[in-house]
Design an enzyme around this catalytic site. Structure first.
Site, PDB file in Angstrom:
ATOM      1  N   ASP A  40     -34.282  -3.103   6.197  1.00  0.00           N
ATOM      2  CA  ASP A  40     -33.785  -3.069   4.830  1.00  0.00           C
ATOM      3  C   ASP A  40     -34.400  -1.907   4.068  1.00  0.00           C
ATOM      4  OD1 ASP A  40     -32.094  -5.213   4.927  1.00  0.00           O
ATOM      5  OD2 ASP A  40     -33.423  -6.616   3.922  1.00  0.00           O
ATOM      6  N   LYS A  63     -29.369  -1.908   1.396  1.00  0.00           N
ATOM      7  CA  LYS A  63     -28.385  -2.110   0.341  1.00  0.00           C
ATOM      8  C   LYS A  63     -28.994  -1.598  -0.951  1.00  0.00           C
ATOM      9  CE  LYS A  63     -25.840  -6.047   2.247  1.00  0.00           C
ATOM     10  NZ  LYS A  63     -26.340  -5.948   3.601  1.00  0.00           N
ATOM     11  N   MET A 177     -32.845 -10.410  -8.692  1.00  0.00           N
ATOM     12  CA  MET A 177     -31.671  -9.545  -8.833  1.00  0.00           C
ATOM     13  C   MET A 177     -31.007  -9.691 -10.196  1.00  0.00           C
ATOM     14  SD  MET A 177     -30.017 -10.190  -5.038  1.00  0.00           S
ATOM     15  CE  MET A 177     -30.021 -11.970  -5.227  1.00  0.00           C
TER      16      MET A 177
END
Length: 287
Positions: A40, A63, A177
């Site tokens: 990641d 991402k 997030m």
């Protein structure tokens, strides 16, 4: 689960929230054995440089949300199958904990569908790392008896009824997030009369040398934090325990806007080549 003995194995492992010393011994041992590491973006470069087998192939599958290009989840699924079908030991290395607010369900379904052996290795999730490095015990006695892990990355994720409950609860609230929708979070909690004794903390790049902690009363948010852009990743903690930060902080703010996790220059957005893609696509469902 019946697995295919000719396949390799996929390890779904956790890198921790940033500080490379927070990675588990078990994850390090697998990284030292790995033939392929699917990493990641929110993984410390130190982990990749110091702990990964020097002969391993490291594939960046990060991402970056709305701030840059990202590897589609179906491509990550395809890559796991592609390398496992070659009999290789694959470590799927995730930031934070392997299961907390990740796409692990998609990956597990893919592995089970194709009878590929796997293992889940847990780790330190961002909430625990951020709270500890900010001196905020999430369930401090006398302040709260429970904690909720939430996300508000989309404005319609939380219902009006649930906003009212969140405003009235004494639980510590941890939002993943959600820094880009923080105005919306605060507006809804204030709208439903959240207690004045509950404070808000935004922790940027927790557990890294570039950590910054911003604390405010929710009713002073407009003048102190509204409209501010926070460095990714940022975690939001709301509750009475935030007041403990001033007394128990053991790291001073870096006061830096530099990024600890650098934007990915080399990012996989498709399978390795057309021949491999064709082979993998025959075995992976994108449904």
């Amino acid at each position: 689960m019946q697995t295919n003995p000719t396949y390799g194995k996929v390890i779904l492992a956790a890198a921790g929230p940033g500080d490379p010393e927070l990675v588990t011994v078990k994850t390090v041992r697998y990284l030292q054995k790995a033939e392929v590491v699917l990493a990641d973006r929110l993984v410390s470069e130190v982990i990749l440089q110091e702990y990964v087998n020097s002969n391993a192939e490291v594939v960046f599958v990060g991402k970056q949300c709305s701030r840059g290009s990202s590897t589609p989840q179906y491509t990550i699924n395809e890559l796991m199958v592609h390398y496992a079908m070659q009999g290789k030991l694959v470590v799927r290395l995730k930031g934070g904990d392997a299961s907390m607010f990740s796409n692990i369900l998609d990956e597990l379904q893919t592995l089970v569908q194709h009878n590929i052996p796997y293992e889940i290795v847990p780790g330190v999730t961002a909430a625990l790392g951020a709270a500890a490095y900010a001196g905020m015990p999430l369930t401090a006695r006398g302040y709260t008896t429970s904690v909720r892990f939430l996300t508000s990355y989309k404005l319609d994720v939380v219902t009006e009824t649930y906003w009212k409950e969140l405003a009235q609860t004494n639980d510590t609230l941890v939002f993943y997030m959600s820094s880009e929708t923080l105005d919306h979070v605060v507006d809804n909690l204030v709208k439903h009369n959240i207690g004045d004794e509950k404070l808000l903390a935004v922790i940027e790049q927790a557990t890294t040398p570039l950590q910054n902690v911003h604390v405010t009363n929710l009713y002073k948010y407009d003048e102190q934090l509204r409209g501010k852009t926070f460095v990714s990743p940022s975690l939001v903690i709301i509750g009475k325990v935030v007041a403990l930060h001033e007394q128990f902080k053991w790291i001073e703010n870096s006061n830096s806007a530099e990024h600890y996790f650098k934007p990915l220059a080399k990012l996989i957005t498709t399978t390795p080549d057309s021949e491999n893609a064709e082979k993998v696509n025959k075995h992976v469902s994108r449904a």
